[in-house]
Design a protein around this motif. Structure first.
Motif, PDB file in Angstrom:
ATOM      1  N   ARG A 175      66.744 107.458  55.169  1.00 42.80           N
ATOM      2  CA  ARG A 175      67.414 106.829  56.531  1.00 42.80           C
ATOM      3  C   ARG A 175      66.805 107.377  57.677  1.00 42.80           C
ATOM      4  N   THR A 177      63.569 107.652  58.692  1.00 40.14           N
ATOM      5  CA  THR A 177      62.521 106.841  59.087  1.00 40.14           C
ATOM      6  C   THR A 177      62.841 105.457  59.266  1.00 40.14           C
ATOM      7  N   GLY A 178      63.916 104.984  58.291  1.00 35.45           N
ATOM      8  CA  GLY A 178      64.241 103.437  58.257  1.00 35.45           C
ATOM      9  C   GLY A 178      63.430 102.873  57.218  1.00 35.45           C
ATOM     10  N   ARG A 179      62.778 103.742  56.516  1.00 32.82           N
ATOM     11  CA  ARG A 179      61.572 102.755  55.473  1.00 32.82           C
ATOM     12  C   ARG A 179      62.521 102.889  54.280  1.00 32.82           C
ATOM     13  N   TYR A 180      62.410 101.675  53.662  1.00 33.95           N
ATOM     14  CA  TYR A 180      63.214 101.442  52.375  1.00 33.95           C
ATOM     15  C   TYR A 180      62.234 101.544  51.471  1.00 33.95           C
ATOM     16  N   TYR A 181      61.042 100.907  51.205  1.00 29.79           N
ATOM     17  CA  TYR A 181      59.934 101.064  50.359  1.00 29.79           C
ATOM     18  C   TYR A 181      58.787 101.994  50.792  1.00 29.79           C
TER      19      TYR A 181
ATOM     20  N   LEU B  24      71.171 100.769  55.936  1.00 27.05           N
ATOM     21  CA  LEU B  24      71.351 101.978  56.768  1.00 27.05           C
ATOM     22  C   LEU B  24      72.901 102.275  57.203  1.00 27.05           C
ATOM     23  N   PHE B  68      60.836  97.885  55.382  1.00 24.32           N
ATOM     24  CA  PHE B  68      61.838  98.413  55.963  1.00 24.32           C
ATOM     25  C   PHE B  68      63.413  97.693  55.511  1.00 24.32           C
ATOM     26  N   ARG B  69      63.454  96.973  54.667  1.00 25.08           N
ATOM     27  CA  ARG B  69      64.532  96.834  54.047  1.00 25.08           C
ATOM     28  C   ARG B  69      64.503  96.215  52.614  1.00 25.08           C
ATOM     29  N   PRO B 294      64.936 100.171  62.455  1.00 24.46           N
ATOM     30  CA  PRO B 294      63.781 100.647  63.261  1.00 24.46           C
ATOM     31  C   PRO B 294      63.063  99.597  64.007  1.00 24.46           C
TER      32      PRO B 294
END
Lengths: 444, 444
Positions: A175, A177-181, B24, B68-69, B294
């Protein structure tokens, strides 16, 4: 994990049962095979019997001579996903054709099944030798044997590479950095081979068993090599302990040649069962089943096996001397059938009856629960087999009898589990979890 | 069947929701999207809201700029089979690529899903314009637009022919003759075309809706023709009633040219929703979501859409004049985005925000349940649309609000069902059941 060698049992669910006349058995609902309920209940019954897995054979075609018995119809990954929703422990195996699928699609589908089932999936790779399937995929006839097996080898290579394209921790869901992968842990495979170019990575994260199991069932030298190189388990054909021993020796030698340990590959011969309270009752059941087989079904079956129109021969005479085994995926088995007919002087009609009208091609035991359990225990004790691919004559009744009467006997001997000990299919089978992508690439 | 026109609603389940920052959103479990439970609960919630169907977009690749998602991961037919086991009425739709699948495999899988769900399945045929997918299937780049659409047309033709290869009564299960299938009612399709040769027949009997639905979503002239010729419904892009009217007129004209009735094809534009108790609350929710995106996600998204590295521009200045819409499946949408940016003098950062960071490309309404219901009712009243492909901002919360607060308002107007009236997806949608193979062949 148990300290001593454990027996493994897989339930082969072939429509209404392994016997050609299973759907005609009194009381059976012949339409059940196009419902999921029927298959879910069978899987739940097998799970009560602490089987390692259920397995669906498959073929992407309507068989030319298939009028007389139900064949696999519902696509098996769809079926297994429905079964996954209604079971907790049992493994979920099905056949996929390496000749008529793209590896990315199959890798993804089995990875998905593995993920949603908590690590219970596996794929049996077949090369599809039948011409009906070929004609549904742009070909007049199946590719040559050697080509099919080279493609299957590369297909399995790509499956494993795609399944290993994620290192642990591919999903970070950070959360801050907003990076999911974490794309450093999800890497392209950049495969370029004779049949496939696949960049990857897969778009499905690995489930708890690392990657789905690979099963193989080919009996030819090329099939054995494919199994030895890639498979975690084989569905084998062995009608005597001697055959099973020879097969195991050969397969394990091949595995070692491919840089694997001999015990990395589990051997499950097919075992067809016809069970009765007494041996006489079992034989009676066998005779009753044989009486139900339409002769045209048996003739179709033999014609397919021998690739000759058996209907033009006198059914009350032996097979003509000119009939020989065709060169295809069934050669070994066809040779055995012809030899059995000639050695015993059987007429065609008697041969059809002896083959259960085209029921299971595998070792068939007709006997009491005690005799079945003794057979299993004896074979398992030789070390040549790790378990069996069980093919009850009629479903669900043949499975009910096995679970209620044979399983308790096996448990009493200590070779078969009382309850599931592992959390995944690999754990229940005592197979190691595959390593990270890097070390796997070195091993293959 | 109701006598008056009925509104239809489809739930588009895109991971954690249509908004780029949905995962998020406070309280959301970002790992839920790799479990079936999450999707089953969403489908059950949509079923409580008497939606016609749930739909999964899909893409057979890990997106290059996808860090990012969460994107669609679990293969959708596997997911829909699990959902089928836990729902009773709701339709089950997903995307399949005609460029990277064999029609026999897709026909069979959706027929299987249709059979096990009691007639609730449908397939959205896409041609896969992205290069990531191409590289997983042996190609350096996707085939040319025209080639992809010719293949898709033939693909749909083969699907329909395979689904119609069984006449009613294909399973006879006649105990007196021992015949299981009536092979006079299960016929080869003998298709020979530019891309496929498929003999057939399919090996799965038809379910109660005759055959699975076909959905299409292409906006280009070739995409519209594909829809007009084969689709039972389209997922359309329309950001104003005028656009919706023009689209409907064009599509229905094309359908008539292909020998179909104008009303044979249902039109569902995408509708993204951000709902609040008051309009101010809805706008606040929109701002909070925008704050979570982001900036790198927004830059990746715009770079993908415009096929240019947006990261090398000053984000606080407008898009350079040199940037134009690329020629691909997203051309129309990219043109709209560029026009919007230029007309409103938006900086790149503002444009990203206005696009919900790369959330839904579709009409977005930010407002109260009453405003959402009024919008839906107004558009539906024009006759240009038959319903909507709903894309809640965040799942499950955006759907919960819709089901609890918007659905009752729609029901009160009499345009939306109180309970399911049909037994199949086609029945709920008011679509006719396809005819027998013979009459279908005449129509196409």
């Amino acid at each position: 994990m148990p300290q001593h060698r454990q027996l493994h049992l897989n339930l082969n669910i072939y429509g209404t049962g392994a016997h050609a006349a299973a759907w005609l058995w009194p009381g059976n609902d012949p339409q059940a095979v196009i419902t999921t309920d029927y298959f879910v209940k069978l899987a739940q019954l097998a799970e009560r019997g602490t089987f390692d897995a259920v397995f669906f054979a498959d073929r992407p075609a309507f068989p030319e001579n298939g009028a007389f018995r139900p064949f696999p119809s519902i696509e098996p990954t769809v079926l297994l996903a429905a079964i996954a929703a209604h079971t907790r422990h049992i493994g979920l195996l099905a056949t996929a054709s390496s000749s008529y699928n793209e590896p990315y699609n199959i890798a993804r589908r089995y990875a998905s099944l593995d993920l949603i089932s908590g690590g219970r999936a596996g794929v049996n790779i077949v090369t599809s030798a039948d011409s009906e399937a070929a004609r549904n995929f742009g070909l007049g006839a199946p590719p040559a044997h050697a080509d099919r097996y080279r493609r299957a080898d590369e297909f399995a290579e790509v499956l494993k590479a795609l399944w290993d394209s994620w290192s642990p921790g591919g999903i970070v869901a950070d959360r801050s950095t907003g990076r999911y992968y974490d794309t450093d842990r999800i890497r392209p495979i950049d495969h370029h081979g004779e049949f496939f170019s696949v960049r990857g990575p897969l778009n499905v994260p690995p489930g708890p068993q690392g990657r789905p199991m690979i099963v193989q069932a080919g009996g030819s030298p090329a099939g054995r090599d494919l199994a030895a190189k890639h498979a975690d388990a084989v569905f084998a054909l062995a009608t005597s302990i001697e055959e099973a021993r020879e097969y195991a020796l050969d397969l394990r030698e091949r595995a070692v040649k491919h840089g694997r340990a001999a015990e990395d590959i589990l051997i499950f011969p097919g075992l067809a069962t016809i069970i009765g309270d007494t041996e006489a009752a079992a034989r009676r059941r066998q005779e009753e089943l044989a009486d139900l087989v339409p002769i045209a079904q048996g003739v179709n079956y033999l014609s397919d096996l021998l690739q000759v129109d058996v209907g033009r021969f006198d059914l009350d005479k032996p097979l003509p001397e000119t009939v020989s085994a065709p060169e295809n995926g069934m050669t070994t088995f066809a040779l055995n059938v012809i030899r059995k007919a000639r050695e015993n002087g059987l007429t065609i009609r008697q041969l059809i009856r002896a083959q259960n009208g085209g029921g299971s091609n595998h070792k068939t035991i007709v006997g009491t629960p005690e005799q079945i359990a003794a057979h299993i225990t004896e074979w398992f004790g030789t070390g040549a087999v790790d378990g069996f691919n069980l093919m009850p004559d009629v479903l669900p009744s043949g499975l009910e009898t096995f679970v209620e009467q044979v399983v308790p006997l096996l448990r009493r001997t200590g070779i078969f589990r009382e309850h599931y000990e592992g959390g995944t299919l690999r754990e229940n089978l005592g197979l190691s979890k595959p390593n990270s992508p890097q070390s796997d690439l070195k091993a293959s």
